[in-house]
Design a protein around this motif. Structure first.
Motif, short mmCIF file in Angstrom:
data_model
loop_
_atom_site.label_atom_id
_atom_site.label_comp_id
_atom_site.label_asym_id
_atom_site.label_seq_id
_atom_site.Cartn_x
_atom_site.Cartn_y
_atom_site.Cartn_z
N HIS A 286 -12.82 -23.43 2.09
CA HIS A 286 -12.30 -24.51 1.24
C HIS A 286 -11.12 -25.19 1.93
N PRO A 287 -11.34 -26.35 2.52
CA PRO A 287 -10.26 -27.07 3.20
C PRO A 287 -9.10 -27.39 2.25
N ARG A 288 -9.41 -27.60 0.96
CA ARG A 288 -8.38 -27.84 -0.04
C ARG A 288 -8.59 -26.87 -1.19
N LEU A 289 -7.51 -26.49 -1.84
CA LEU A 289 -7.60 -25.56 -2.97
C LEU A 289 -7.41 -26.25 -4.31
N VAL A 290 -6.42 -27.10 -4.40
CA VAL A 290 -6.01 -27.63 -5.70
C VAL A 290 -7.10 -28.46 -6.36
N SER A 291 -7.63 -29.44 -5.67
CA SER A 291 -8.62 -30.35 -6.28
C SER A 291 -9.83 -29.61 -6.85
N PRO A 292 -10.50 -28.74 -6.07
CA PRO A 292 -11.66 -28.05 -6.65
C PRO A 292 -11.30 -27.09 -7.77
#
Length: 431
Positions: A286-292
């Motif tokens: 997961h390149p990003r955590l917050v958005s998903p």
């Protein structure tokens, strides 16, 4: 004792027929006042008739009257507004700064009230002394208390996230990473995982997010959990050691002196080695955590996010050593439920509050209410009394009740404890 006296005054658990000053004047309490938790008198704006004259002012409560002088109230003008001094022992007469005496009253306890209270506060911590009261309380009153406790626990978790943001220059991605690390510690290793996350900043990990071995090396190396495998001659541990030596020099990393990992009497799936390998896999996938995480609306979506594929080594191992003959499930549904409770819901709620997004805070509550209740010793302690607990919203409330009220012996501030005490005292307090 003073806290108990404040409690009695606040909730009118006194014997009204015995309310007299030490000089014998009759006292009638019209309004006990507002309880003050800050500096100054204990109760503000009380209305009390003394000898037929109405007084409006403040109330101060002490175990001994002489505590007035020990606390230096005699030199504090804020206490000149006290109209009644309530004490357990009247060992002196007190005066305002102008020399006038302040009316004083011995606390008129209901018979047996102190004994009942002491029994409640001194109960065996491994049992619930309020079982009968829980069973007799109406469903409406219990549900109201459970709702308040669930929100109280959620606000505590929100405050923790906000404290992360303060330390991390308001970087939500880093805060989510620390929160996820703590949750993967599953209670017993939650604090060590949190300290590790602060010692291994997300921006450094993000630079090597495409290399799972590098992520494992950074996390396990900072956690001082490579050496065991190294001494066993594990080829994988040798690779980790080499990678960590290079990267720790590159980023000028300093290991925490001690993290206090706990591994005894623990299920193998919760060994910190495997949990940190899971964290590495999540950051890799997961390149990003917050958005998903903010977009998750159901347990199925949570399972899709958290059920990542671990590296070949950790797919077949709980810790260093010989591999198992079969792969280990990376993330069970029960584990996902726990991460929903401790990561997804608090993050959504905290983000929603910070950005005035009511739809997001409501999504968090809805998710908590559709997640099955936790099955642990705390929840079973209450369900054994006959309580029906079906959702994580309710089980979180019971955990809050147990941890913050029962174990800290704050029965006076628990609605169940209050009901238990007032039921015993009420027949004796009426005139």
């Amino acid at each position: 004792m003073e806290r108990l006296m404040q409690y009695v005054w606040h909730h009118r658990l006194w014997r009204a027929t015995e309310m007299r000053t030490v000089d014998g004047e009759v006292i009638q309490v019209i309004d006990p006042g507002l309880f003050n938790t800050n500096s100054g008198p204990d109760f503000f704006n009380a209305k009390v008739k003394i000898g037929g004259h109405l007084w409006i002012g403040n109330i101060e409560i002490h175990v001994r009257a002489s505590d007035w002088h020990h606390h230096h109230h005699d030199t504090d003008p804020a206490y000149d507004s006290v109209i009644l001094h309530v004490v357990h022992v009247s060992d002196t007469i007190i005066h305002r700064q102008n020399g006038l005496p302040i009316p004083q009253m011995l606390m008129p306890w209901a018979p047996g009230f102190k004994i009942d209270c002491q029994r409640l506060l001194d109960h065996d911590i491994n049992r619930l002394p309020c079982v009968a009261t829980i069973q007799s309380m109406s469903h409406l009153h219990l549900q109201d208390w459970i709702t308040a406790l669930a929100y109280e626990r959620l606000y505590e978790k929100t405050d923790r996230i906000l404290s992360y943001l303060e330390r991390l220059d308001h970087d939500w991605e880093s805060a989510a990473y620390v929160l996820l690390a703590r949750a993967l510690g599953f209670g017993v290793n939650g604090e060590p995982c949190e300290r590790l996350a602060f010692a291994m900043p997300l921006p450094f990990l993000a630079k090597h997010r495409d290399n799972l071995l590098s992520l494992e090396a950074l996390l396990l190396g900072q956690a001082s959990l490579i050496e065991e495998g190294f001494t066993m001659g594990e080829e994988y541990a040798l690779q980790l050691m080499k990678e960590y030596a290079f990267l720790s020099h590159k980023f000028s990393l300093k290991r925490p002196s001690t993290l206090g990992w706990k591994m005894s009497r623990m299920r193998p799936t919760n060994f910190p080695h495997r949990r940190l390998a899971t964290l590495a896999a999540m950051l890799h996938h997961h390149p990003r955590l917050v958005s998903p995480l903010l977009e998750i609306k159901s347990l199925a979506e949570a399972l899709s996010f958290f059920a990542v594929e671990l590296s070949q080594y950790w797919t077949y191992r709980y810790t260093y050593g010989m591999p198992l003959s079969h792969p280990i499930v990376a993330m069970s549904q029960m584990t996902v439920n726990s991460l929903v409770i401790n990561v997804v819901v608090p993050l959504q709620y905290a983000y929603g509050l910070s950005h005035d997004d009511d739809s997001l805070t409501q999504r968090a509550i809805d998710l908590l209410m559709t997640t099955p209740a936790e099955a642990n010793t705390v929840v079973r302690m209450f369900t054994d009394t006959g309580l029906k607990i079906a959702t994580a919203f309710a089980s979180q409330a019971l955990i809050q009740l147990r941890r913050k009220y029962c174990e800290e012996r704050k029965c006076l501030y628990c609605r169940i404890g209050h009901r238990m005490l007032t039921e015993k005292a009420r027949p004796a307090i009426l005139p």
